[in-house]
Write an enzyme that holds these catalytic residues in place. Sequence first.
Site, PDB file in Angstrom:
ATOM      1  N   ASP A 451      67.694 -69.119 -29.856  1.00 29.17           N
ATOM      2  CA  ASP A 451      67.538 -70.534 -29.557  1.00 29.17           C
ATOM      3  C   ASP A 451      67.166 -71.329 -30.816  1.00 29.17           C
ATOM      4  O   ASP A 451      66.738 -70.766 -31.826  1.00 29.17           O
ATOM      5  CB  ASP A 451      66.476 -70.735 -28.469  1.00 29.17           C
ATOM      6  N   ASP A 517      71.825 -76.638 -21.544  1.00 30.64           N
ATOM      7  CA  ASP A 517      70.652 -76.279 -20.749  1.00 30.64           C
ATOM      8  C   ASP A 517      70.770 -76.764 -19.312  1.00 30.64           C
ATOM      9  O   ASP A 517      69.903 -76.476 -18.485  1.00 30.64           O
ATOM     10  CB  ASP A 517      69.381 -76.872 -21.371  1.00 30.64           C
TER      11      ASP A 517
END
Length: 716
Positions: A451, A517
């Site tokens: 990430d 997301d």
Amino acid sequence: MQSGANAVIALRAGGAAFVVEIREPVPAVLHWGADLDAPADDLRRTAGPAVLNNSPDSPRVFSVWPTERDGWSGTPAQSGNFAGYGTTPRPVLAGHRVDVPDDGVGGRLELSFTDGGLRGTVVYELDRFGVLAVSLSVGNSADRPYTLDGLLALLPVPDRAVELVDFTGKWCRERAPQRAPFGFGTHLRATRRGKPGHDSPYLLMAGTSGFGFGHGEIWAAHLAWSGEQRYLAERLPEGAGAFAALVGAGESLRSGEVILAPGERYDAPPVLFVWSGEGTDGVADRLHRRLRARPGHPVTARPLVLNTWEAVYFDHDLDRLTALVERAASVGVERIVLDDGWFRGRRAADAGLGDWFVDADVWPDGLEPFVKVVRAHGMQFGLWFEPEMVNLDSELARAHPDWILGPADGLGPSARRQYVLDIARPDAYAYLLSRLDALVAAHGVDHLKWDHNRDLLEAVSRPSGRPGVRRQTLALYRLLDELRARHPGLEIETCSGGGGRVDFGILDRTDRVWASDCNDPVERAQIERWTRVLVPPELIGSHLGAARSHTTSRTTDLSFRLAVSLTAHAGIEQDLTAASPADLAIIAAWSALYREFRPLLHTGRVVNADLADDAVALYGTVARDGSRALFTWLRFRTSPAGQTGRVRFPGLDPAARYRVVVRTELGAASRHQADDPDWVAHAPIELSGAVLAVAGVPLPTLNPQQAMLFDIERTS
């Protein structure tokens, strides 16, 4: 390296051609587009434009290295200076080399230049699928430093390219297309986020009027680079040589970021140029085939994933996670990814980043007991990291505050309560490599979710104060390459607050992208439809979320969420321990459906129907041999019209016959009608490809946020 001029070099592949005239002082592009059944010399003899009024007295030239010397008044390929001097490049051809395979498909052309104290190179490589990679470099052979401000790969396009499409977006709404006329002046998109960003231009396309998914000519450019980017399309009143305009891209350099000392060289990231005569689906097909042909492309079946984030968030507990794994096993999950919250001090988002040690308070016996549970169910094990970031509330930041990327006289504001680690520093790089290597080795990690949750602001290295974005990007590449070299079977997923870093540079080193997301299927269907223009489905993570979306609070039916998440690299994000037995049975059926169709979904050609109504979508994957296809028909919202009329299924063979089955394992879609069209009501049904692909068929009028699956198999 050959010298001399007056030669015409043609590279051809996949119905596309790239033709260059080797001329002095700088070669010029004669053609980029559809392959031509014409003598190459005819292109050369027709390449000289008119000499206009109030213009240079010689015809303007748009060369492979556009400069003012040739009468080009647009954006130059190169900008820079020797302490304020040498600001107008004057490259001169020093030699060229051409390599074409024995079968004549594709090839490589390298051109070298001298320019006073500079040496330049441009390399054109046309692959077997018609994708043209362009790489430029500049070396300093002078006895003084050269400040490089920009190096762009630019290619001309004809006057029929009258419209532009590129992309913008934001967190949870990535890759939103925007269309505009290709007018006069410069259309410039530059990112200044330390990465491509959620609003990345992504893919710049210039095309014929009204080009769509399946029709129209397109000339497209994509920068294969995970740092800051610059895309441009430019049209001047006098044109670009014999052409009308240009498209191009390159790294966006900050002031003073690249200062070449004597003997140093700058290698620009490659730009991929794609011509298509079959709309954006044609662009996607060329790019997908290029990725699928790379040596490291995943070839094994893409496992069904369960990621723990939206199931448990930071609440890590062995018993709870064990129950989740057991539920996952019961529905056919093949890989478990333990997301954020497993490492030291990480009970919330404001602490712990950088301390890559298992938290003994949460995991008193380490991660191994959980890993054994995962392995006992025959599953792969994955782990979440955010290596490039650091919280100030961490042992790492307290011990090494100078490792944080930012001005020495004070940091700016945090973002998502975190800062950026200067991984280009050898000591910070060594720390990260040692921790990642140790954890992967200790637990036999199969998959890393990597990430990167914030933009880079004031991205300068301490104590020099020099810009650090380029160094940061190259260090990231080295880190990924070294990890993969040490652990050849390791898969890495790129995530950057979702879809903030999706490009061919990062894809050279990773096996999966987290497109967004946002697990809301209404948003996700649009995000993934446009992500697929660049990235093939097997590399796009697409997960089933909870009924009420974590990011939008929208509530959707299970059947719709499952249909949207089926046609990429499928996964689950919701808490299965809270699911009802009935829902678990449907999820298990979806899991079986994914395993049935993934050989098709992860190798076939992606197609999209061009529809007048943007409230609906029809997209699918068609096998390379045309033997089978899976299409998704879905509705986002209501429409003024009661029904759509005949809709074409693109990509099918009009000369074939097909058996069409409506797959209902996910549940029946809710209709906004009394009865289905007659042919749907009688499915399974056999129909001609001419009717399905050319005439089209009426489709059911669905209620909003509903979807249907059509399984189409060739019978003759």
